[in-house]
Design an enzyme around this catalytic site. Structure first.
Site, mmCIF file in Angstrom:
data_model
loop_
_atom_site.group_PDB
_atom_site.id
_atom_site.type_symbol
_atom_site.label_atom_id
_atom_site.label_comp_id
_atom_site.label_asym_id
_atom_site.label_seq_id
_atom_site.Cartn_x
_atom_site.Cartn_y
_atom_site.Cartn_z
ATOM 1 N N ASP A 137 0.766 -1.124 -0.050
ATOM 2 C CA ASP A 137 0.181 -0.105 0.092
ATOM 3 C C ASP A 137 0.892 1.435 -0.200
ATOM 4 O OD1 ASP A 137 -2.228 -1.703 -0.195
ATOM 5 O OD2 ASP A 137 -2.343 -1.602 2.482
ATOM 6 N N GLU A 138 2.055 1.305 -0.732
ATOM 7 C CA GLU A 138 2.901 2.368 -0.505
ATOM 8 C C GLU A 138 2.497 3.382 -1.685
ATOM 9 O OE1 GLU A 138 3.844 -0.850 -1.130
ATOM 10 O OE2 GLU A 138 5.268 -1.334 0.479
ATOM 11 N N LYS A 172 1.813 1.833 -5.007
ATOM 12 C CA LYS A 172 2.319 1.351 -6.427
ATOM 13 C C LYS A 172 1.443 1.690 -7.532
ATOM 14 C CE LYS A 172 2.235 -2.710 -4.411
ATOM 15 N NZ LYS A 172 2.194 -2.310 -2.902
ATOM 16 N N ASN A 200 -5.213 -10.484 -3.726
ATOM 17 C CA ASN A 200 -4.970 -9.658 -2.565
ATOM 18 C C ASN A 200 -4.404 -8.306 -2.342
ATOM 19 O OD1 ASN A 200 -2.856 -10.654 -3.381
ATOM 20 N ND2 ASN A 200 -1.776 -11.185 -1.845
ATOM 21 N N ALA A 201 -4.091 -7.760 -3.728
ATOM 22 C CA ALA A 201 -3.589 -6.665 -3.879
ATOM 23 C C ALA A 201 -4.539 -5.720 -4.250
ATOM 24 C CB ALA A 201 -2.723 -6.449 -5.063
ATOM 25 N N GLY A 202 -4.567 -4.240 -3.690
ATOM 26 C CA GLY A 202 -5.378 -3.293 -4.044
ATOM 27 C C GLY A 202 -4.696 -2.119 -4.490
ATOM 28 N N HIS A 203 -4.697 -1.787 -5.690
ATOM 29 C CA HIS A 203 -4.005 -0.721 -6.131
ATOM 30 C C HIS A 203 -4.839 0.365 -6.968
ATOM 31 C CE1 HIS A 203 -0.164 -3.587 -7.027
ATOM 32 N NE2 HIS A 203 -0.747 -3.626 -5.816
ATOM 33 N N GLN A 251 1.787 -6.370 -3.092
ATOM 34 C CA GLN A 251 2.284 -6.151 -1.744
ATOM 35 C C GLN A 251 3.702 -5.595 -1.544
ATOM 36 O OE1 GLN A 251 1.535 -9.660 -3.346
ATOM 37 N NE2 GLN A 251 -0.624 -8.747 -2.762
HETATM 38 P P1 GDP Z 1 -0.899 0.347 -3.555
HETATM 39 O O1 GDP Z 1 -1.153 -0.954 -2.925
HETATM 40 O O2 GDP Z 1 0.823 0.474 -3.296
HETATM 41 O O3 GDP Z 1 -0.941 0.685 -4.963
HETATM 42 O O4 GDP Z 1 -1.329 1.470 -2.807
HETATM 43 P P2 GDP Z 1 -2.989 1.623 -2.339
HETATM 44 O O5 GDP Z 1 -3.553 2.264 -3.493
HETATM 45 O O6 GDP Z 1 -3.414 0.436 -1.497
HETATM 46 O O7 GDP Z 1 -2.897 2.793 -1.064
HETATM 47 C C1 GDP Z 1 -2.271 4.177 -1.502
HETATM 48 C C2 GDP Z 1 -3.207 5.076 -1.245
HETATM 49 O O8 GDP Z 1 -2.589 6.320 -1.380
HETATM 50 C C3 GDP Z 1 -4.408 5.251 -2.464
HETATM 51 O O9 GDP Z 1 -5.710 5.881 -2.019
HETATM 52 C C4 GDP Z 1 -3.714 6.438 -3.253
HETATM 53 O O10 GDP Z 1 -4.694 6.926 -4.035
HETATM 54 C C5 GDP Z 1 -2.875 7.310 -2.357
HETATM 55 N N1 GDP Z 1 -1.615 7.873 -3.150
HETATM 56 C C6 GDP Z 1 -0.963 7.479 -3.737
HETATM 57 N N2 GDP Z 1 0.213 8.105 -3.682
HETATM 58 C C7 GDP Z 1 -0.125 9.286 -3.123
HETATM 59 C C8 GDP Z 1 0.430 10.591 -2.479
HETATM 60 O O11 GDP Z 1 1.496 11.037 -2.944
HETATM 61 N N3 GDP Z 1 -0.346 11.511 -1.871
HETATM 62 C C9 GDP Z 1 -1.735 11.173 -1.273
HETATM 63 N N4 GDP Z 1 -2.088 12.069 -0.361
HETATM 64 N N5 GDP Z 1 -2.052 9.800 -1.541
HETATM 65 C C10 GDP Z 1 -1.583 8.940 -2.414
HETATM 66 P P1 IMO Z 2 -1.000 -4.005 -2.140
HETATM 67 O O1 IMO Z 2 -0.343 -4.702 -3.501
HETATM 68 C C1 IMO Z 2 -1.084 -4.647 2.082
HETATM 69 C C2 IMO Z 2 -1.310 -8.858 3.797
HETATM 70 C C3 IMO Z 2 -2.371 -9.297 4.425
HETATM 71 C C4 IMO Z 2 -1.780 -10.439 5.489
HETATM 72 C C5 IMO Z 2 -0.887 -10.948 4.699
HETATM 73 C C6 IMO Z 2 -1.132 -12.207 3.888
HETATM 74 O O2 IMO Z 2 -2.295 -3.458 -2.237
HETATM 75 O O3 IMO Z 2 0.259 -3.468 -1.425
HETATM 76 P P2 IMO Z 2 -2.762 -13.213 1.982
HETATM 77 O O4 IMO Z 2 -4.208 -12.786 1.653
HETATM 78 O O5 IMO Z 2 -1.650 -12.518 0.687
HETATM 79 O O6 IMO Z 2 -2.244 -14.486 2.237
HETATM 80 O O7 IMO Z 2 -2.271 -12.186 3.196
HETATM 81 O O8 IMO Z 2 -0.406 -9.931 3.685
HETATM 82 N N1 IMO Z 2 -1.329 -8.272 2.375
HETATM 83 C C7 IMO Z 2 -1.160 -6.802 2.031
HETATM 84 N N2 IMO Z 2 -1.111 -5.972 2.819
HETATM 85 N N3 IMO Z 2 -1.119 -4.470 0.720
HETATM 86 C C8 IMO Z 2 -1.379 -5.550 0.096
HETATM 87 O O9 IMO Z 2 -1.101 -5.516 -1.329
HETATM 88 C C9 IMO Z 2 -1.367 -7.120 0.725
HETATM 89 N N4 IMO Z 2 -1.792 -8.188 0.087
HETATM 90 C C10 IMO Z 2 -1.605 -9.083 1.324
HETATM 91 O O10 IMO Z 2 -3.125 -8.296 5.024
HETATM 92 O O11 IMO Z 2 -1.232 -9.510 6.485
HETATM 93 MG MG MG Z 3 -3.050 -1.648 -1.835
#
Ligand code: GDP
Ligand code: IMO
Ligand code: MG
Length: 428
Positions: free
Chosen positions: A13-14, A16, A38-41, A223
């Site tokens: 959740d950085e 990506k 499992n990912a959520g981008h 992840q």
């Molecule tokens: P991912 O799994 O690494 O793709 O990250 P996620 O989408 O799960 O979580 C990142 C969250 O931060 C999302 O809601 C993005 O829209 C948001 N985001 C990404 N980059 C930035 C940033 O530079 N600033 C802010 N405020 N939000 C961001």
């Molecule tokens: P993105 O791509 C954050 C975590 C779960 C759990 C562990 C194992 O959005 O960064 P799993 O279902 O993979 O066997 O769960 O990994 N986890 C994540 N945490 N971002 C993710 O994906 C994750 N995908 C799995 O919460 O702790």
């Molecule tokens: Mg995510």
């Protein structure tokens, strides 16, 4: 610059999705190489927000071919519903390619994921319940079902029977659940086969040819480094290799073909699910980060645990991935703190430790050693260059860069595509 890897440097959740989407317009292929839904981008384009789980974020860039590599685990029902959801929003998904060697997540994998977690009770991992672990376990145990099996009914039936033989014993005798009828699974899977067929391809051949022709290929990790089954905080990890080496095995591309490895790094730290987290906050600062940062899981809707930036982890990510660059995200979230603590080392049993300990016991006992950096109060979300950032925000970035071991080449100051400060081009 033919091939780059973009991966999570912390616990996922950085940002990506945003970073991949940003580059998507300039690359020919975006490839997912591990993990599954499992990912959520999250990708924000103008006033439109997309949450991608299985599909590579490049699917939103019209010129880009999205690829699901052999290392990914594919839930066919999720795949089709994600595709139709995008089609309804006017996104063309016809270019998608899926490796015939990718493994399938079936309904018995999600069932086993959930019952195993329930059985673990207090010791549970906090998985996403998407069947990821059981599917990779079957792959390693050589009883997995692959995408290509959908096109040979007799082999598919044999494989499903073999896989369920043992599992049904466990489900019935250990977990007290009803046994699963193999034929029902075979029919369920065959029901998806025709719709998926147009996408199935020899993706390793296509990607290697593309790289040889000088096309730009971006490998998008799911992840993050600390969730890697080999290099993460085992057993509180996912069941694949999000680290850079995973791009090679999960896409069938040799390490000599990869030129750049970009670590996506949040300006603070978050984690979802169970496991150690030295800089975790349980006070109002943690709550403030969660609220301002919108730190709620895209896949499961769980609140993310929040804490200060951890430079020990960032250095570790540089080491195990061979990072060439960082993309620092969510700097804007830190606006408004007078002082910002940054973890520069750990204290473990009274000793200062600069590197991530390999021992799980030590990591569980690690206490953060903080250095205080001065904060800023100006809104930075409109900044377009490093020079436009307040002096203290510049100093924060420079300090993180020095501690983390690789140059910070881009900075996110908001969720939108254009809310990014580019320092060094990733594609030059
Ligand atoms: P991912 O799994 O690494 O793709 O990250 P996620 O989408 O799960 O979580 C990142 C969250 O931060 C999302 O809601 C993005 O829209 C948001 N985001 C990404 N980059 C930035 C940033 O530079 N600033 C802010 N405020 N939000 C961001
Ligand atoms: P993105 O791509 C954050 C975590 C779960 C759990 C562990 C194992 O959005 O960064 P799993 O279902 O993979 O066997 O769960 O990994 N986890 C994540 N945490 N971002 C993710 O994906 C994750 N995908 C799995 O919460 O702790
Ligand atoms: Mg995510």
């Amino acid at each position: 610059m033919p091939a780059l890897v973009l991966l999570g440097a912390q616990w996922g959740d950085e940002g990506k999705g945003k970073a991949t989407d940003l580059l998507g317009g300039s690359v020919d292929y975006v490839v997912r190489y591990q993990g599954g839904n499992n990912a959520g981008h999250t990708v924000v384009v103008g006033d439109q927000k997309y949450a991608l789980h299985l599909l590579p974020s490049g699917i939103l860039s019209p010129g880009c071919t999205p690829v699901i590599g052999n290392g990914v685990v594919v839930d066919p029902a999720v795949l089709l519903s994600e595709l139709s959801g995008l089609n309804e929003r006017g996104v063309d998904t016809s270019k998608l390619l899926i490796s015939g060697n990718a493994h399938l997540i079936t309904s018995y994998h999600t069932t086993i994921d959930k019952v195993t977690e329930r059985f673990l009770g207090k010791r549970k991992i906090g998985t996403t319940g998407r069947g990821i672990g059981p599917t990779y376990a079957d792959k390693i145990n050589r009883v997995g079902i692959r995408v290509q099996d959908l096109y040979d009914e007799s082999i598919l039936t044999q494989k499903v029977e073999a896989a369920l033989d043992f599992k049904n014993q466990v489900l019935a005798k250990l977990y007290n659940r009803r046994a699963i009828e193999p034929q029902r699974i075979v029919e369920e899977l065959l029901g998806y086969a025709e719709q998926i067929k147009p996408f199935v391809a020899d993706t390793t051949l296509i990607l290697n040819n593309a790289i040889d022709e000088g096309k730009v290929v971006l490998f998008e990790g799911g992840q993050g480094t600390l969730l890697d089954v080999d290099h993460g905080t085992y057993p509180f990890v996912t069941s694949s290799n999000p680290t850079a080496g995973g791009a090679c095995t999960g896409a069938g591309v040799g390490p000599t073909k990869i030129n750049r490895v970009i670590g996506i790094l949040k300006a603070y730290t978050t984690r979802v699910g169970a496991g150690p987290f030295p800089t975790e906050l349980f006070d109002e600062d943690g709550e403030k980060l969660r609220v301002i940062g919108g730190e709620r899981g895209v896949t499961t809707g769980r609140d993310r645990r929040c804490g200060w930036f951890d430079a020990v982890i960032a250095r570790y990510a540089t080491r195990v991935n061979g990072l060439t660059d960082f993309f620092l995200t969510k700097l804007d979230v830190l606006t408004g703190w007078e002082q910002i603590p940054v973890c520069v080392a750990y204290e473990i049993d009274g000793k200062r430790v600069e590197e991530l300990p390999y021992s799980q016991t030590d990591f569980h006992h690690a206490k953060p050693v903080y250095e205080m950096l001065p904060g800023w109060s100006e809104d930075i979300s409109k900044a377009k260059s490093f020079a436009e950032l307040p002096k203290n925000a510049q100093a924060y970035v420079k300090a993180l860069e020095e501690m983390s071991g690789a140059p910070i080449s881009a900075i996110g100051v908001g969720p939108g595509r254009d809310e990014t400060i580019e320092i060094n081009s990733f594609l030059s």
